[in-house]
Design a protein around this motif. Structure first.
Motif, PDB file in Angstrom:
ATOM      1  N   LEU A 181       0.836  -1.185  -0.166  1.00 19.61           N
ATOM      2  CA  LEU A 181      -0.007  -0.027   0.010  1.00 19.61           C
ATOM      3  C   LEU A 181       0.867   1.280   0.111  1.00 19.61           C
ATOM      4  CD1 LEU A 181      -2.965  -0.995   2.452  1.00 19.61           C
ATOM      5  CD2 LEU A 181      -2.988  -1.109  -0.009  1.00 19.61           C
ATOM      6  N   PRO A 182       1.974   1.180   0.536  1.00 19.24           N
ATOM      7  CA  PRO A 182       2.767   2.814   0.568  1.00 19.24           C
ATOM      8  C   PRO A 182       3.032   2.879  -0.638  1.00 19.24           C
ATOM      9  CG  PRO A 182       3.211   1.219   2.632  1.00 19.24           C
ATOM     10  CD  PRO A 182       2.363   0.423   1.947  1.00 19.24           C
ATOM     11  N   VAL A 183       3.639   1.905  -1.454  1.00 20.47           N
ATOM     12  CA  VAL A 183       4.121   2.038  -2.723  1.00 20.47           C
ATOM     13  C   VAL A 183       2.951   2.489  -3.646  1.00 20.47           C
ATOM     14  CG1 VAL A 183       4.888   0.766  -4.889  1.00 20.47           C
ATOM     15  CG2 VAL A 183       6.019   0.383  -2.577  1.00 20.47           C
ATOM     16  N   ALA A 184       1.753   1.962  -3.599  1.00 22.55           N
ATOM     17  CA  ALA A 184       0.644   2.470  -4.389  1.00 22.55           C
ATOM     18  C   ALA A 184       0.379   3.828  -4.217  1.00 22.55           C
ATOM     19  CB  ALA A 184      -0.597   1.567  -3.974  1.00 22.55           C
ATOM     20  N   ILE A 185       0.278   4.374  -2.909  1.00 25.53           N
ATOM     21  CA  ILE A 185      -0.081   5.856  -2.470  1.00 25.53           C
ATOM     22  C   ILE A 185       1.241   6.748  -3.097  1.00 25.53           C
ATOM     23  CG2 ILE A 185      -0.217   7.068  -0.611  1.00 25.53           C
ATOM     24  CD1 ILE A 185      -1.668   5.084   0.868  1.00 25.53           C
ATOM     25  N   GLN A 186       2.223   6.076  -2.720  1.00 27.45           N
ATOM     26  CA  GLN A 186       3.577   6.774  -3.190  1.00 27.45           C
ATOM     27  C   GLN A 186       3.528   7.258  -4.972  1.00 27.45           C
ATOM     28  OE1 GLN A 186       5.524   8.239  -0.946  1.00 27.45           O
ATOM     29  NE2 GLN A 186       6.152   9.733  -2.687  1.00 27.45           N
ATOM     30  N   ASN A 187       3.115   6.048  -5.637  1.00 26.89           N
ATOM     31  CA  ASN A 187       3.055   5.893  -6.855  1.00 26.89           C
ATOM     32  C   ASN A 187       2.063   7.171  -7.431  1.00 26.89           C
ATOM     33  OD1 ASN A 187       5.164   4.182  -7.295  1.00 26.89           O
ATOM     34  ND2 ASN A 187       3.456   2.786  -7.566  1.00 26.89           N
ATOM     35  N   MET A 188       0.803   7.233  -6.755  1.00 27.47           N
ATOM     36  CA  MET A 188      -0.057   8.343  -7.194  1.00 27.47           C
ATOM     37  C   MET A 188       0.243   9.794  -6.580  1.00 27.47           C
ATOM     38  SD  MET A 188      -4.022   6.770  -6.657  1.00 27.47           S
ATOM     39  CE  MET A 188      -4.758   5.876  -8.050  1.00 27.47           C
ATOM     40  N   ALA A 189       1.100   9.978  -5.447  1.00 26.10           N
ATOM     41  CA  ALA A 189       1.630  11.105  -4.924  1.00 26.10           C
ATOM     42  C   ALA A 189       2.625  11.598  -5.510  1.00 26.10           C
ATOM     43  CB  ALA A 189       2.125  10.831  -3.504  1.00 26.10           C
ATOM     44  N   ASP A 190       3.512  10.940  -6.463  1.00 24.60           N
ATOM     45  CA  ASP A 190       4.642  11.203  -7.256  1.00 24.60           C
ATOM     46  C   ASP A 190       4.207  11.640  -8.750  1.00 24.60           C
ATOM     47  OD1 ASP A 190       6.349  10.754  -5.283  1.00 24.60           O
ATOM     48  OD2 ASP A 190       7.099   8.824  -6.076  1.00 24.60           O
ATOM     49  N   GLN A 191       2.674  11.810  -9.041  1.00 25.01           N
ATOM     50  CA  GLN A 191       2.401  12.503 -10.200  1.00 25.01           C
ATOM     51  C   GLN A 191       2.247  13.921  -9.890  1.00 25.01           C
ATOM     52  OE1 GLN A 191      -0.890  10.379 -12.085  1.00 25.01           O
ATOM     53  NE2 GLN A 191      -0.579   8.670 -10.497  1.00 25.01           N
ATOM     54  N   GLU A 192       2.983  14.843 -10.736  1.00 25.66           N
ATOM     55  CA  GLU A 192       3.079  16.207 -10.490  1.00 25.66           C
ATOM     56  C   GLU A 192       1.695  16.944 -10.876  1.00 25.66           C
ATOM     57  OE1 GLU A 192       6.081  20.000 -11.627  1.00 25.66           O
ATOM     58  OE2 GLU A 192       6.208  17.907 -12.642  1.00 25.66           O
ATOM     59  N   GLY A 193       1.466  17.839  -9.848  1.00 20.26           N
ATOM     60  CA  GLY A 193       0.237  18.768  -9.927  1.00 20.26           C
ATOM     61  C   GLY A 193      -1.097  18.157  -9.633  1.00 20.26           C
TER      62      GLY A 193
END
Length: 596
Positions: free
Chosen positions: A537-549
């Motif tokens: 889950l942390p990776v899944a959330i980080q992948n979304m949070a790393d999309q700029e803007g």
């Protein structure tokens, strides 16, 4: 009326609303009189010095949350997206999300600890700041029979009572004004209870010390009255406080529910007699009674007049561990909301209502259906599962109280990226989010939703896909839903997988085995993929949070360990936004649902 009041036990006569504030003439020296009547020690103004500031402290804290709630709703979207304001929101969200997990137990967030610390400082300062704690009485000189530290803590405890009671109510004015659902206020109900209990103990023991010194402790106890009412109220308060400790309450929940209201009634009645209309003490009981009565009547009116007595719950065992409850209704609700259900069956469960998260959304221009997917444990859910197994599709009369809580209206369609996470029976919560998301797709192009499910139940796949098939009938789709993907992670052993023989897509590849539970159309329509093992889950959330803007919305419903992992990942994302890290989302919002 006067005769009836005069017959009440443990009350001074004649019974009044307020006792007199006339201190009489001080016959001691000028210096002694000045000490006795000083600002922080004058007994006849103690309620104004200590009870009112306690009320003001609570109101200021509530007022800050009201301002935040109003600002969040009033500010235009373009202003909230400003980088400076985004960082301000990220800072508050970091305080709200960041916590720790200690030996299988989730701590509260940093923000909760900060506010609790502010309360601790306030009560310590008000209790220990003014001196002296005891009157400098001698055998010949008496300043009074109530030690100052006992007086002040008694009135502070009294001032906590209205907030304690209201914070424990399902429908309450604090929720209405702040937008914070009642289940999230429950931590403050518990903490205010502890504060009030400790203040009550500090109020009690100085009297014991004083009367031991005076040599009349036995005589005071034998006289009854204020001592008897105080001790009974303190015993009831201790029961309520200690039985509310989470591991005790959760283990003996049915017993807790059955006794909590009764002991609360005992506490309030004897506390009322104990106060004996001293100064303005009964005003706090009046305020409590008015606020709680209005809250109680609101929920009762919704149950009996708005929802009525006509509802019946249909019980269907979906798997060995999951029970489906459906109720035909005309009521309206939003995604993520929960209701309290009182099943009219034999046994003590008829007297208690239990919370369940709704797994469906209301339909336009047709009969609505409340759907719940419940993990059968002991107590009520175990009894309902036994009924369903004995008589499949049985219907049981039920009373509905709610809906409460849930996700603010329009939130699912507001974010560019949505992540819905369900664990165990919490998987059912994602169904309402999926259906609500599909409604936004035609008018909110470009939105995406990823759903992650984790389950140990081998039978979960069958009922979940069937629920999606039912959803497809309500929301017809000619092709796969744009922007939607569902990942189902099955965490049971490979031996179990071989026994059920299903179509599983693993992390390393795809096994082309025919699905026995559902045709490929439903799987393709909702872009379903199957995985073995727990999701990261942390990776899944980080992948979304790393999309700029982009803006990201996360909803989670599941076991405490899952909620902690999601909260931790969300707090990391807030740190990135707060620090102005390049290439990250402009905001990430988290909603956690505790009922399933």
């Amino acid at each position: 009326m006067d005769m009836a009041m005069s017959m009440l036990p443990w009350l001074d006569q004649p019974v009044l609303l307020h006792s007199s504030r006339d201190a009489g003439t001080c016959k001691m020296t000028a210096e002694q009189c000045a000490l006795k009547k000083s600002y922080w020690l004058f007994w006849y103004e103690a309620d104004h010095r200590y009870a009112l500031p306690t009320v003001a402290f609570f109101l200021v804290a509530i007022g800050l949350f009201i301002i935040g709630h109003m600002a969040s709703g009033i500010l235009p979207r373009r202003i909230k997206q400003h980088s400076l304001l985004s960082r301000v929101f990220a800072g508050f969200r970091f305080l709200s999300y960041k916590g720790w997990r200690i030996r299988g137990w989730n701590t509260q967030s940093i923000g909760v600890f900060f506010l609790g610390a502010a309360g601790l400082v306030f009560f310590l300062a008000m209790t220990l700041g003014p001196r002296p704690y005891y009157w400098p009485n001698t055998k010949k000189i008496s300043y009074g029979n109530s030690p100052p530290i006992a007086t002040r803590t008694g009135y502070m405890a009294l001032a906590c009572m209205p907030f304690l009671i209201i914070l424990g109510a399902k429908a309450n004015p604090i929720t209405a004004l702040t937008g914070i659902s009642h289940e999230k206020l429950n931590i403050w109900h518990n903490w205010v209870a502890w504060a009030m209990f400790v203040l009550a103990l500090i109020h009690t023991f100085p009297f014991i010390v004083f009367h031991v010194w005076k040599g009349d402790l036995v005589a005071q106890w034998s006289s009854g009255g204020i001592w008897v009412t105080g001790v009974v109220a303190l015993i009831a308060q201790a029961w309520l406080t200690f039985m509310s400790i989470p591991w005790i309450r959760n283990r003996y929940y049915e017993f807790f529910k059955a006794t909590h209201l009764f002991m609360a009634l005992i506490f309030v009645i004897f506390f009322f007699f104990h106060c004996d209309f001293r100064l303005s003490s009964w005003d706090y009981f009046i305020a409590t009674a008015v606020l709680y009565t209005l809250s109680w009547l609101y929920s009762q009116c919704k149950t009996y007049f708005e929802h009525g007595l006509r509802h019946k719950a249909r019980l269907v065992p979906e798997s060995d561990h999951t029970l489906r409850i459906t109720i035909d209704t005309r009521m309206e609700w939003g995604p993520g909301q929960h209701v309290f259900l009182r099943f009219i069956t034999s046994g003590m469960h008829t007297l208690t209502a239990h919370p369940f998260t709704i797994c469906s959304v209301p339909q336009r221009d047709c009969q609505n259906q409340l759907v719940f997917y419940v993990k059968a444990r002991g107590g009520l859910t175990g009894r309902l599962m036994a009924l369903a197994r004995k008589n499949p599709d049985i219907q049981v009369p039920v009373l509905i109280d709610g809906p409460y809580g849930g996700i603010p209206e329009g939130r699912v369609g507001e974010f560019d990226r949505n992540l819905a996470i369900g664990g165990g029976a919490g998987a059912g919560t994602t169904l309402s989010l999926i259906e609500d998301f599909i409604r936004f797709v035609p008018v909110q192009a470009g939105r995406e939703m990823k759903v992650i499910i984790a389950t140990r139940d081998p039978g979960m796949r069958a009922w979940y896909i069937q629920a999606l098939a039912d959803l497809a009938i309500r929301q017809p789709q000619e092709k796969p839903v744009t922007g939607l993907s569902i990942h189902i992670h099955e965490t049971f052993t490979e031996n179990t997988v071989e026994q059920i023989g299903t179509n599983i897509k693993t992390e390393s590849g795809t096994e082309s085995i025919r699905s026995k539970e559902s045709g490929p159309s439903t799987i393709e329509l909702f872009n379903i993929q199957f995985f073995i093992g727990r999701p990261d889950l942390p990776v899944a959330i980080q992948n979304m949070a790393d999309q700029e803007g982009v803006s990201v919305g996360v909803v989670v419903c599941g076991p405490s360990s899952m909620i902690h992992d999601v909260r931790e990942a969300a707090s990391v994302a807030q740190s990135d936004i707060l620090s102005g890290k390049s290439g990250c989302a402009r905001e990430l919002w988290l909603h956690s649902e505790k009922f399933s």
